[in-house]
Design a protein around this motif. Structure first.
Motif, short mmCIF file in Angstrom:
data_model
loop_
_atom_site.label_atom_id
_atom_site.label_comp_id
_atom_site.label_asym_id
_atom_site.label_seq_id
_atom_site.Cartn_x
_atom_site.Cartn_y
_atom_site.Cartn_z
N THR A 133 0.83 -1.19 0.00
CA THR A 133 0.00 0.00 0.00
C THR A 133 0.87 1.25 0.00
O THR A 133 1.88 1.33 0.69
CB THR A 133 -0.91 0.00 1.24
N PHE A 134 0.46 2.25 -0.78
CA PHE A 134 1.17 3.53 -0.85
C PHE A 134 1.09 4.23 0.50
O PHE A 134 0.02 4.34 1.10
CB PHE A 134 0.54 4.39 -1.94
N LEU A 135 2.23 4.73 0.97
CA LEU A 135 2.31 5.45 2.24
C LEU A 135 2.44 6.94 1.98
O LEU A 135 3.46 7.40 1.46
CB LEU A 135 3.50 4.94 3.07
N LEU A 136 1.41 7.70 2.33
CA LEU A 136 1.44 9.14 2.15
C LEU A 136 2.51 9.80 3.01
O LEU A 136 2.91 9.27 4.05
CB LEU A 136 0.06 9.73 2.50
N SER A 137 2.96 10.97 2.58
CA SER A 137 4.00 11.70 3.29
C SER A 137 3.56 12.04 4.71
O SER A 137 2.36 12.21 4.97
CB SER A 137 4.33 13.00 2.55
N PRO A 138 4.50 12.17 5.65
CA PRO A 138 4.15 12.62 7.00
C PRO A 138 3.40 13.95 6.96
O PRO A 138 3.72 14.83 6.16
CB PRO A 138 5.51 12.77 7.69
N TRP A 139 2.43 14.07 7.84
CA TRP A 139 1.55 15.25 7.89
C TRP A 139 1.65 15.81 9.30
O TRP A 139 1.03 15.27 10.23
CB TRP A 139 0.14 14.82 7.55
N VAL A 140 2.41 16.88 9.48
CA VAL A 140 2.74 17.34 10.84
C VAL A 140 2.69 18.86 10.95
O VAL A 140 2.92 19.58 9.97
CB VAL A 140 4.14 16.85 11.27
N TRP A 141 2.37 19.34 12.15
CA TRP A 141 2.45 20.77 12.44
C TRP A 141 3.91 21.21 12.50
O TRP A 141 4.81 20.41 12.83
CB TRP A 141 1.80 21.09 13.78
N LYS A 142 4.15 22.49 12.23
CA LYS A 142 5.49 23.06 12.34
C LYS A 142 6.04 22.88 13.75
O LYS A 142 7.21 22.56 13.94
CB LYS A 142 5.45 24.54 11.97
N GLU A 143 5.20 23.06 14.76
CA GLU A 143 5.64 22.93 16.15
C GLU A 143 6.04 21.49 16.47
O GLU A 143 6.92 21.26 17.30
CB GLU A 143 4.52 23.36 17.12
N THR A 144 5.41 20.52 15.80
CA THR A 144 5.78 19.12 15.99
C THR A 144 7.19 18.87 15.47
O THR A 144 8.00 18.20 16.13
CB THR A 144 4.77 18.22 15.28
N SER A 188 -0.63 27.91 15.16
CA SER A 188 -1.94 27.31 15.33
C SER A 188 -2.93 28.02 14.41
O SER A 188 -2.58 28.98 13.72
CB SER A 188 -2.40 27.43 16.79
N MET A 189 -4.16 27.54 14.41
CA MET A 189 -5.20 28.20 13.61
C MET A 189 -5.38 29.63 14.10
O MET A 189 -5.36 29.89 15.30
CB MET A 189 -6.51 27.45 13.74
N PRO A 190 -5.56 30.59 13.20
CA PRO A 190 -5.81 31.97 13.63
C PRO A 190 -7.17 32.10 14.31
O PRO A 190 -8.04 31.23 14.19
CB PRO A 190 -5.80 32.76 12.32
N GLN A 191 -7.35 33.18 15.01
CA GLN A 191 -8.68 33.57 15.46
C GLN A 191 -9.20 34.62 14.49
O GLN A 191 -8.64 35.71 14.39
CB GLN A 191 -8.64 34.16 16.88
N TRP A 192 -10.26 34.28 13.75
CA TRP A 192 -10.79 35.21 12.76
C TRP A 192 -11.63 36.29 13.45
O TRP A 192 -12.51 36.00 14.26
CB TRP A 192 -11.64 34.47 11.73
N ILE A 193 -11.32 37.53 13.12
CA ILE A 193 -12.05 38.66 13.67
C ILE A 193 -13.04 39.21 12.65
O ILE A 193 -14.18 39.54 12.99
CB ILE A 193 -11.07 39.76 14.13
N SER A 194 -12.64 39.29 11.40
CA SER A 194 -13.56 39.71 10.34
C SER A 194 -13.10 39.10 9.02
O SER A 194 -11.97 38.63 8.89
CB SER A 194 -13.62 41.23 10.23
N TYR A 195 -14.00 39.11 8.03
CA TYR A 195 -13.76 38.49 6.74
C TYR A 195 -13.78 39.55 5.64
O TYR A 195 -14.38 40.62 5.82
CB TYR A 195 -14.81 37.41 6.48
N PRO A 196 -13.15 39.27 4.50
CA PRO A 196 -13.01 40.32 3.48
C PRO A 196 -14.29 40.62 2.71
O PRO A 196 -14.39 41.66 2.07
CB PRO A 196 -11.94 39.76 2.54
#
Length: 373
Positions: A19-30, A105-113
């Motif tokens: 089975t094909f093994l997808l690339s590691p998927w990690v946060w920058k902090e990890t 981490s994910m941003p906190q959205w305050i307003s949208y465009p």
């Protein structure tokens, strides 16, 4: 078997050497944590963890949290206090970020465009213009890329738009939800224009290169289900999505995969009807069950993900229980790409991830060995 052959055999329920093994998927902090635990700073993660490599065409469509708008908005600092900064981002959103590491981490959205039709016509729609330069290499650079892509031995894919996710990123969940009822014609126009833009952007690539897969980015669900009903999705997004998948299939792309976090179970039948045949990442915390989905949809659905990332922060026994409870059976059934069910968080040690990756490799090479008799 080449990496590309392995990918295609896995996706099409064939007979890969493993089975094909997808690339590691990690946060920058990890990665930062792992480097402190011995991961070489500039190492190739596919080589280090013995996984396969997949690549994307250099066509810039998808941004970190929504569409890549061309030209991007100018980044503007609005305020700073303590460890946070509030800024207008490249997609026009105003977000609150960590000052010293803005994408930790994910941003906190305050307003949208986008708030109304005027914003769509003046700020957003002009940035969905496939004729503007800057989305992919041009001239000799593109010719050189096409030449090497034609002789590749690795799988190659491309991001191909978003019919709910992009409008939601531009307006916010609340803004889009109100617009669906208050100004349905605007939502129809947005979705149709996004489809037109996507088709115009991807068609030259499809004419030049034989692609192995395509991603549609939706990110439109939480633990309790999607952010709109299947009926609403069909009404506004169904026709435009079908137009995109029809173009992809016309050019021989057989593997069209929706990327959407959360629990999308009620949308799967509709997506299959609209020409999609894959889904990722099957988040376990959201109640997703890849084994149940395989039983329900059989060979109609490619499954990517489905390994509970939380188990990787536990003991080696926790990792074994999670991997062995599902991966051998799914690999034997085919059409399954084992991977964590979203980015690996920084509470996972390098030691644990090495153990997980080594176990995953062993299982994919001989899944029958790990089936309980």
């Amino acid at each position: 078997m080449t990496s590309r052959e392995r990918f295609l055999q896995t996706a099409q329920f064939g007979c890969p050497d493993r089975t094909f093994l997808l690339s590691p998927w990690v946060w920058k902090e990890t990665l930062e944590r792992w480097r402190g635990e011995g991961l070489p700073k500039d190492c190739n993660l596919n080589e280090y963890f013995n996984t396969d490599a997949e690549h994307g065409v250099p066509l810039v469509m998808q941004g970190p949290y929504g569409p890549y708008l061309n030209p991007p908005f100018d980044v503007k600092i609005i305020s700073e206090s303590g460890e946070f900064v509030v800024q207008r981002d490249i997609d026009g959103s105003v977000v609150k970020l960590f000052k010293n590491d803005r994408y930790r981490s994910m941003p906190q959205w305050i307003s949208y465009p986008m708030k109304n039709r005027k914003d769509w016509e003046t700020l957003i729609k002009p940035r969905f213009d496939a004729a503007l330069p800057g989305r992919r290499p041009e001239g000799e650079a593109w010719d050189a890329y096409v030449s090497q892509a034609k002789t590749r031995d690795y799988p190659l894919g491309m991001w191909c738009g978003s019919l709910y996710g992009w409008p939601r990123s531009l307006m916010g969940v609340e803004g889009l939800s109100y617009a669906i009822y208050d100004d349905p014609m605007l939502v129809h126009e947005m979705c149709e224009h996004i489809a037109d833009f996507t088709i115009e952007a991807i068609t030259p690539v499809l004419k030049d290169i034989d692609l192995d897969y395509a991603f549609i980015w939706e990110d439109m669900a939480g633990k309790s289900g999607p952010l709109c009903s299947p009926e609403t999705y069909r009404k506004f997004m169904g026709g435009p999505l079908k137009r995109i998948t029809s173009v992809l299939r016309k050019h021989g792309v057989k593997n069209i995969i929706i990327d959407s976090d959360g629990n999308n179970d009620v949308l799967i039948p509709l997506w299959l009807e609209l020409g999609v045949n894959g889904l990722r990442p099957f988040e376990i915390a959201a109640g997703c069950n890849p084994a149940a989905s395989r039983k329900q949809y059989g060979r109609d659905l490619i499954i990517q993900g489905g390994i509970d990332k939380r188990a990787l922060a536990g003991s080696k026994q926790d990792i074994e229980k999670e991997v062995l409870s599902k991966v051998p059976q799914l690999c034997l059934q085919g059409g399954y790409f084992p991977q964590v069910d979203h980015l690996t968080p920084p509470d996972v040690s390098l030691e644990n991830y090495v153990y997980y990756s080594e176990l995953l490799r062993k299982v994919t090479e001989d899944p029958e060995r790990y089936i309980k008799k």
